[in-house]
Design a protein around this motif. Sequence first.
Motif, PDB file in Angstrom:
ATOM      1  N   VAL A  67       2.062 -10.684   5.496  1.00 34.22           N
ATOM      2  CA  VAL A  67       2.152 -11.786   4.523  1.00 34.22           C
ATOM      3  C   VAL A  67       2.300 -10.795   3.378  1.00 34.22           C
ATOM      4  CG1 VAL A  67      -0.016 -12.922   3.146  1.00 34.22           C
ATOM      5  CG2 VAL A  67      -0.002 -12.550   5.825  1.00 34.22           C
ATOM      6  N   ASN A  68       3.431 -11.384   2.646  1.00 30.49           N
ATOM      7  CA  ASN A  68       3.809 -10.462   1.434  1.00 30.49           C
ATOM      8  C   ASN A  68       3.141 -10.849   0.354  1.00 30.49           C
ATOM      9  OD1 ASN A  68       5.834  -9.453   3.346  1.00 30.49           O
ATOM     10  ND2 ASN A  68       7.361 -11.322   2.840  1.00 30.49           N
ATOM     11  N   GLY A  69       2.988  -9.755  -0.562  1.00 32.18           N
ATOM     12  CA  GLY A  69       2.356  -9.939  -2.058  1.00 32.18           C
ATOM     13  C   GLY A  69       0.806  -9.816  -2.105  1.00 32.18           C
ATOM     14  N   THR A  70       0.339  -9.477  -0.791  1.00 33.04           N
ATOM     15  CA  THR A  70      -1.149  -9.431  -0.816  1.00 33.04           C
ATOM     16  C   THR A  70      -1.526  -7.721  -1.088  1.00 33.04           C
ATOM     17  OG1 THR A  70      -1.252  -8.811   1.527  1.00 33.04           O
ATOM     18  CG2 THR A  70      -1.466 -11.035   0.773  1.00 33.04           C
ATOM     19  N   PRO A  71      -2.651  -7.566  -1.551  1.00 37.13           N
ATOM     20  CA  PRO A  71      -3.027  -6.136  -1.862  1.00 37.13           C
ATOM     21  C   PRO A  71      -2.828  -5.206  -0.570  1.00 37.13           C
ATOM     22  CG  PRO A  71      -4.747  -7.354  -2.820  1.00 37.13           C
ATOM     23  CD  PRO A  71      -3.930  -8.435  -2.027  1.00 37.13           C
ATOM     24  N   ASP A  72      -3.039  -5.612   0.721  1.00 38.03           N
ATOM     25  CA  ASP A  72      -2.756  -4.922   1.674  1.00 38.03           C
ATOM     26  C   ASP A  72      -1.336  -4.677   2.253  1.00 38.03           C
ATOM     27  OD1 ASP A  72      -3.886  -3.968   4.240  1.00 38.03           O
ATOM     28  OD2 ASP A  72      -2.951  -5.438   5.288  1.00 38.03           O
ATOM     29  N   TYR A  73      -0.341  -5.655   1.610  1.00 39.14           N
ATOM     30  CA  TYR A  73       0.926  -5.513   1.672  1.00 39.14           C
ATOM     31  C   TYR A  73       1.539  -4.466   0.949  1.00 39.14           C
ATOM     32  CZ  TYR A  73       5.788  -6.585   0.174  1.00 39.14           C
ATOM     33  OH  TYR A  73       7.154  -6.320   0.111  1.00 39.14           O
ATOM     34  N   TYR A  74       1.067  -4.427  -0.205  1.00 41.18           N
ATOM     35  CA  TYR A  74       1.353  -3.138  -1.149  1.00 41.18           C
ATOM     36  C   TYR A  74       0.874  -1.808  -0.683  1.00 41.18           C
ATOM     37  CZ  TYR A  74       3.279  -6.549  -4.404  1.00 41.18           C
ATOM     38  OH  TYR A  74       3.959  -7.516  -4.845  1.00 41.18           O
ATOM     39  N   ALA A  75      -0.296  -1.923  -0.095  1.00 45.74           N
ATOM     40  CA  ALA A  75      -0.961  -0.354   0.626  1.00 45.74           C
ATOM     41  C   ALA A  75      -0.095  -0.087   1.547  1.00 45.74           C
ATOM     42  CB  ALA A  75      -2.251  -0.937   0.750  1.00 45.74           C
ATOM     43  N   ARG A  76       0.350  -1.016   2.306  1.00 47.31           N
ATOM     44  CA  ARG A  76       1.068  -0.442   3.708  1.00 47.31           C
ATOM     45  C   ARG A  76       2.523  -0.178   3.211  1.00 47.31           C
ATOM     46  NH1 ARG A  76      -1.101  -2.076   8.549  1.00 47.31           N
ATOM     47  NH2 ARG A  76      -2.874  -3.433   8.416  1.00 47.31           N
ATOM     48  N   ILE A 108       2.668  10.148   1.355  1.00 49.41           N
ATOM     49  CA  ILE A 108       1.348   9.352   1.013  1.00 49.41           C
ATOM     50  C   ILE A 108       0.503   8.962   2.206  1.00 49.41           C
ATOM     51  CG2 ILE A 108       0.278   7.229   0.035  1.00 49.41           C
ATOM     52  CD1 ILE A 108       2.842   6.844  -1.628  1.00 49.41           C
ATOM     53  N   THR A 109      -0.558   9.766   2.480  1.00 46.22           N
ATOM     54  CA  THR A 109      -1.292   9.622   3.645  1.00 46.22           C
ATOM     55  C   THR A 109      -2.580   8.688   3.333  1.00 46.22           C
ATOM     56  OG1 THR A 109      -2.546  11.449   2.966  1.00 46.22           O
ATOM     57  CG2 THR A 109      -0.717  11.860   4.271  1.00 46.22           C
ATOM     58  N   GLN A 110      -3.033   8.466   2.238  1.00 48.18           N
ATOM     59  CA  GLN A 110      -4.306   7.671   1.834  1.00 48.18           C
ATOM     60  C   GLN A 110      -4.090   6.916   0.828  1.00 48.18           C
ATOM     61  OE1 GLN A 110      -7.148   7.807   3.634  1.00 48.18           O
ATOM     62  NE2 GLN A 110      -6.417   9.504   4.869  1.00 48.18           N
ATOM     63  N   VAL A 111      -4.260   5.479   0.888  1.00 47.96           N
ATOM     64  CA  VAL A 111      -4.292   4.433   0.038  1.00 47.96           C
ATOM     65  C   VAL A 111      -5.391   3.536  -0.123  1.00 47.96           C
ATOM     66  CG1 VAL A 111      -2.764   2.485  -0.854  1.00 47.96           C
ATOM     67  CG2 VAL A 111      -1.808   4.358   0.356  1.00 47.96           C
ATOM     68  N   SER A 112      -6.013   3.058  -1.278  1.00 46.25           N
ATOM     69  CA  SER A 112      -6.883   2.115  -1.482  1.00 46.25           C
ATOM     70  C   SER A 112      -6.684   1.206  -2.720  1.00 46.25           C
ATOM     71  CB  SER A 112      -8.395   2.719  -1.697  1.00 46.25           C
ATOM     72  OG  SER A 112      -8.370   3.446  -3.053  1.00 46.25           O
ATOM     73  N   TYR A 113      -7.093   0.066  -2.717  1.00 40.53           N
ATOM     74  CA  TYR A 113      -6.732  -0.688  -3.994  1.00 40.53           C
ATOM     75  C   TYR A 113      -7.973  -1.472  -4.186  1.00 40.53           C
ATOM     76  CZ  TYR A 113      -6.714  -4.121   0.004  1.00 40.53           C
ATOM     77  OH  TYR A 113      -7.240  -5.067   0.991  1.00 40.53           O
ATOM     78  N   LEU A 122      -4.606 -12.640 -18.688  1.00 38.62           N
ATOM     79  CA  LEU A 122      -5.359 -13.647 -17.472  1.00 38.62           C
ATOM     80  C   LEU A 122      -5.156 -13.219 -16.022  1.00 38.62           C
ATOM     81  CD1 LEU A 122      -4.480 -17.115 -19.189  1.00 38.62           C
ATOM     82  CD2 LEU A 122      -6.464 -15.470 -19.755  1.00 38.62           C
ATOM     83  N   ASP A 123      -4.262 -12.603 -15.797  1.00 34.72           N
ATOM     84  CA  ASP A 123      -3.864 -12.359 -14.272  1.00 34.72           C
ATOM     85  C   ASP A 123      -4.612 -11.158 -14.004  1.00 34.72           C
ATOM     86  OD1 ASP A 123      -2.380 -14.506 -13.823  1.00 34.72           O
ATOM     87  OD2 ASP A 123      -0.424 -13.671 -14.486  1.00 34.72           O
ATOM     88  N   SER A 124      -5.208 -10.717 -13.049  1.00 42.68           N
ATOM     89  CA  SER A 124      -5.778  -9.502 -12.539  1.00 42.68           C
ATOM     90  C   SER A 124      -4.434  -8.617 -12.123  1.00 42.68           C
ATOM     91  CB  SER A 124      -6.601  -9.730 -11.348  1.00 42.68           C
ATOM     92  OG  SER A 124      -5.741 -10.208 -10.083  1.00 42.68           O
ATOM     93  N   LYS A 125      -4.838  -7.257 -12.414  1.00 40.78           N
ATOM     94  CA  LYS A 125      -4.116  -6.244 -11.932  1.00 40.78           C
ATOM     95  C   LYS A 125      -4.473  -5.538 -10.775  1.00 40.78           C
ATOM     96  CE  LYS A 125      -4.330  -2.658 -14.669  1.00 40.78           C
ATOM     97  NZ  LYS A 125      -4.242  -1.625 -15.891  1.00 40.78           N
ATOM     98  N   LEU A 126      -3.495  -5.244  -9.839  1.00 37.01           N
ATOM     99  CA  LEU A 126      -3.736  -4.330  -8.773  1.00 37.01           C
ATOM    100  C   LEU A 126      -3.803  -3.023  -9.004  1.00 37.01           C
ATOM    101  CD1 LEU A 126      -4.442  -4.671  -5.752  1.00 37.01           C
ATOM    102  CD2 LEU A 126      -1.756  -4.575  -5.415  1.00 37.01           C
ATOM    103  N   VAL A 127      -4.787  -2.302  -8.887  1.00 38.29           N
ATOM    104  CA  VAL A 127      -4.721  -0.874  -9.074  1.00 38.29           C
ATOM    105  C   VAL A 127      -4.774  -0.234  -7.806  1.00 38.29           C
ATOM    106  CG1 VAL A 127      -5.998   1.004  -9.956  1.00 38.29           C
ATOM    107  CG2 VAL A 127      -5.992  -1.208 -11.326  1.00 38.29           C
TER     108      VAL A 127
END
Length: 295
Positions: A67-76, A108-113, A122-127
């Motif tokens: 599923v492209n564009g989700t936070p999990d997508y960027y973490a992976r 990169i061995t560890q990722v969280s968001y 207005l749009d949220s930011k993914l950190v």
Amino acid sequence: MSRTLKEIYNEAVSERNKRMELAEFSSDSKLSILNGITWVVAAVIHSFETLLDVFAYDISETINRRVNGTPDYYARALLQYQKGDELTVREDGLAFGYASVDESKRIITQVSYDESSDDVNLDSKLVLKVATGEKGNLSAVDADELVQIRTYLSKIKFAGTRIEVTSLPGDLLVPRLSVFWDGAISEAEVFDNIEEQLKEYMMNVEFNAAVYVSKVMEAIRSAAHVTDVWIDEEAVPAQGVFLACHDSDGILQPMRKIARVQHTTSGYLRQSSGKDAEEQIPNFRQSLKLSVDGR
């Protein structure tokens, strides 16, 4: 979900008994030829339904990961980043990738968001928080390499997506506590036991997990020969469990006492090295006040 072998067998027998042409072969014996054939066919059907369950689960997992564009997508995607390699466009032009997979270059061995918002946008930011190294011995990604990682993300992110990638030195855990032990071993041995338990605690804390005062005290209390752990409200300097974190520029901030629970800023914990900017931050041995119980 697949049916049990017994359910399939009972349904087959029930259906078989409805057919008059098979009535003369009816038998209650488990060893009859017809019941034996029915059992074998039921076993084959059960195996097939089980395989379908596994196939459906695998397909579902694959779809969820794509599923492209989700936070999990960027973490992976960050976990798949390969140091020094150039992204190439797939032949169909629908995605980026590397010419070959090289696990040794995946630093990169560890990722969280987390998702954050402010009054301006207005749009949220993914950190995204990232770290390198093995669990229990994590460290920040080099600043120059972090620039390359951000460039990598800018190529694969979707238009309009606001993303921030950070990698900070670990939060310094400072357990200023009164610890009592039974006096059966030396003070140096008690410190060794406590340090071992605290290191194990830090290793087992999930990346970007919360730090609980009670769990830090529990880790110390679990050390051999320790009888009690206490926060002395009248002690000077003040006791408690503290964290010293780095700001977004990597500058170490003063220690702050944890009231009950607090999330890490960097995503992981470590002990003060006592060097450079950490010179004024006490390590475990300097933080703890040891006393023999009953004296």
